[in-house]
Every structure is written in C-alpha cells, then in structure tokens.
Design a protein around this motif. Sequence first.
Motif, short mmCIF file in Angstrom:
data_model
loop_
_atom_site.label_atom_id
_atom_site.label_comp_id
_atom_site.label_asym_id
_atom_site.label_seq_id
_atom_site.Cartn_x
_atom_site.Cartn_y
_atom_site.Cartn_z
N LEU A 253 0.83 -1.20 0.00
CA LEU A 253 0.00 0.00 0.00
C LEU A 253 0.87 1.26 0.00
N ASN A 256 2.42 1.79 -3.40
CA ASN A 256 1.49 2.36 -4.37
C ASN A 256 1.43 3.89 -4.25
N THR A 348 1.34 9.85 4.59
CA THR A 348 0.86 8.61 3.99
C THR A 348 1.59 7.38 4.53
N CYS A 352 0.00 4.20 6.51
CA CYS A 352 0.18 2.84 5.99
C CYS A 352 0.76 1.90 7.04
N LYS A 377 -5.48 15.37 -3.30
CA LYS A 377 -5.06 13.97 -3.37
C LYS A 377 -4.77 13.38 -2.00
N GLN A 380 -7.86 11.95 -0.51
CA GLN A 380 -8.25 10.74 -1.22
C GLN A 380 -7.37 9.56 -0.81
N ASP A 381 -6.05 9.82 -0.67
CA ASP A 381 -5.14 8.75 -0.25
C ASP A 381 -5.42 8.33 1.20
N THR A 384 -8.42 6.05 1.24
CA THR A 384 -8.07 4.73 0.69
C THR A 384 -7.26 3.92 1.69
N GLY A 387 -9.29 2.95 4.82
CA GLY A 387 -10.28 1.93 4.48
C GLY A 387 -9.69 0.55 4.34
N LYS A 388 -8.44 0.47 3.87
CA LYS A 388 -7.80 -0.83 3.68
C LYS A 388 -7.08 -1.34 4.94
#
Length: 508
Positions: A253, A256, A348, A352, A377, A380-381, A384, A387-388
């Motif tokens: 993740l 990415n 980020t 993660c 962005k 949005q990141d 994501t 959520g994961k």
Amino acid sequence: MNSEHYRNEVIKRQVDIARLEVQRTKLAYQAAEAEQKRLALISNSSRAATPSAVAAAQKEATRYSLLHAKINAEAAKLASKIARSHSEYKNASKNLNTALTQERYNHIQSERNRLTHEIFLSPYTYDEVVYTSSQHDDNLLSTTEKNNKKNYPHPPHQGSFHIITGVNGTGKSRYLRSLIRRGIADDFCQRIICLSGTAYDRFPLQGDADTPKIDYLYFGNKAKGNILSEKAPFRLLANYILGEGCNGISGELAGNVLEEIGFSRKIGLRFSRTAYKQGLRKYNARASELDIIVDLSSTLEQTYETKDRLLSISNGEASLLDLAFHKNGEELTLANLSSGERLYLLTTLALCFCVRDGTLILFDEPENSLHPHWQAKIIQDMVTIIGKMADECTTVIATHSPLIVSSAPNDISLICNLPSEEPWIKSELYGRNTDTVLSEQFGLNSPRSLSVAMLIQECLSTLMDANENPAPFIKAADTLLNQNIKLDQDDPLFSTMSRIHELRERYS
C-alpha cells in the motif's frame, strides 16, 4: 500569463457581451417596428379605394415583411455571437481564477523559501531549530484544557471522517488536543495518531502524553528542548516500518502511494552508530553504515536484519540518521525533499504502517506546503489507506482549505464550522468547486466566482432599460450587493461595484 492579462480579458468579454446585448435590443426594436408597419399597411390595404392603392400597400407590406425576416436573421446570428462571448467569458474567468491561485501559491512558496533560508542561516543545526517557549505552550494548553467550554462540545462519531473549519482563533487546534484526553477517558480508541502540517500544533510531544492505556504517536516536527526537528517524526516512523509494518498489506500500500507521486518503491534507512566519550553516549552524525533497503513492492516480512536493527534502536546502540528516497533516478534525503514532499510522505507512510482497528487520527492543517493538486489527493489517499488498513478508524481534520473540504466523500464525512454549538452535520460538499465551498462552508464569496460574474452581468443587462423599468435592475443590484463582497480600491471591479451601488441608490 499573469492575472492582470486574464483580468483584462474578463473585462473585455464583459464589455463585448454588453455591447452585443445593446445591438440585440436595437434589432429587436427594429424588428418590432417593421412588423408594426407591415400590419398597418395590411390594414390600410383593406380600406383602400382603388386597386392600385391596394397593390401599392400590399407591396410595401411585403417589403416590411422581408425586412422583419432579415432583422430576425441578423438577431439569430447575434445571439450566436453572444453565446460564444459568454463561453469566452467563462473561459477567461476560469483562467483568471487559475492565475490568481497560482500567484497566491507562488507568493506563499516564496515566503516559505525565504523563511526556510533564514532558518538554515541560523546558528542551529540543519535538523533542529528553536520554535517557541514550551513553558508558554504548557501554560496556555493547561488553561485551555481547564476551560473546555471554549472547545467544540460534540465528540466525533466513531468510525467516521470529520472536517472542522473556522477562522483563526475559534479553537480548532484546541479541539483536536481535547480529543486526546477524551479518547483516553472514554475508551474511545486503542491508538492515537497525531499528524501536523504546522509547527504550531497543540499536540503533546512524543513521550509527554499521559496515555498509559493506549499508543500515542506524534508525527509533528516539535521535539523536546524547544526545538523543531525534521527527522524526529521519521525516527518514530522507522520503528513501525521495521516492526509492525512488516506484517499485512502495509508495504504494498505504501509502495502504491510512493509510485503515484513519482517516487521509487524502495526506501533506504540509514542509521548512525553509537560512540562513547567520557562516559557519555553520542551518535556519530557522519556515519552512513548500518543501512537497510526496504522494498515496498509487496508485503513486507520480518528478517533477522530488521529485528537486529530494532533491538539496536531500543538499546540505544543506533539511531536513524536519514532516509533516502528515489525520484527520477536521483537519491533524495530528507534535507533534499521539499516541505510538501516531506509532509506528504510522512503522512501517507505513517498511516500505511501505523493505522489499525480502533485508531483515532488527528490532523492539523494538512494543506500547508501542499500544491492544490496534492491538497485534494492527500485526502483521497487517506480515505483509501484507512479503508484498507482498518475496519473502524475515526479521523478528525482541522483545515482552512476548500480543497481539503471538497475532497472528503459525502457518504463517510461529517463537517462543522467553528464557532458552533450545533452537532456534526453530514457533508454535501464532495466534488464541489472551490467557489461553492468557500461560500457555503467558509462564508466567503469570491468576486471572481462565476456566480458573482453572472450577477454583475445581470446588473449590466437590466441597466439598459432601467429608465423605463427600474425594477429588474434594482432586484439584480440588491442580489449582488447583498453578497457583501469586499474589494480593494486597486481592484478593477471596485469601480464597477461602486457604480452599481450608486445607480441602485438613484433608482430606489
């Protein structure tokens, strides 16, 4: 091109539209006049005494009929020109807004670079600079926590995404700080992650938060001893990359995210060795040994090397010296990254490698140092990644940015604008343009927004007939003036708005 060029273009298009509207009004008058004469001639021909008079009247009526048709054809062409001018006006307005946004961004970046340059010329090391008196901060925070009535009274909804806005001094940062105490007291979470885009956040430092039952992770730049440290949050992050991050999907993740913003999936962790001098432990800042390369192409796994490095860190035998990222084939250490890149990567990667079920994430001013594209962005990141990484994770963000507000999906987001006693409301601003968000959430109407431009155009259009019928102009002017738009005298629109106000008073 600069904003002045586009501002002149917008005014030119406004003049073109007004001129074409005048021409269309004249043509409409001519068409009506021709039709009136045609009908009169037909009426006269029916009362004519001789066949020749009838024929002459009918011939003249036919001529006016053709003139009426010709005028209508010209009016149709003019309508097409007006529509094209409106389209050009919208494009010019869009270009102007883009230019103004870029100029503001360039100004902010210029000021930031100037201040950064001054910081690096200070007598302190490149990693640590003095910020403010911690005693003053502690006294201020103590007073604030004793008077919680000044903070927003409503707790966040567990498992939701929250955006909190408000002018400076309304208590956004104080509210974020109060959630740390509330989360501990109410068993709201098992871990708290504090992220910060500002050096003036109100979060406790790592190790200072009284959180015996939960994990407290502070990823801001403040450190002990009244200093700012770019490396301190990354030192904390390194422990989780080598520890918890070696399980689950964190590695892939994170890879990415790095790849999406132009970085390689490989990160180098460079540690310093411990040296002893006269019984004191010191780290050799020049040592570049004990490196570990982390490949974020897939799920990470614990190795003997990562376990050994974690043990060395916990025993005080090693300390993170630097991180090495790679972009366009070039190695970039923390000092080489821009402030925006550093904040984006820290945010980020921290999410993660550190988010798990029951995490409370607090983020103060994420927009700082970020280009508008990255402001949208990063939210949005975050959505994501969270959520994961977790089934239930609560996020609260304090911001001044309309791009941050409009990037949070409506189905998971709640919003509040301070000062307020009202509970959280469901956000309906996802995907809305900046002007709409500024107006609806921040109470700020931009004089360059499309809605204001249309109101000005409506005033200009109705002004042409104001002598005979002032009501439409008065209504349009009242609607425009009620927007309470504030303009400097140097603004090209200042004279236009002043003139509209004067004419409104005249026709009242």
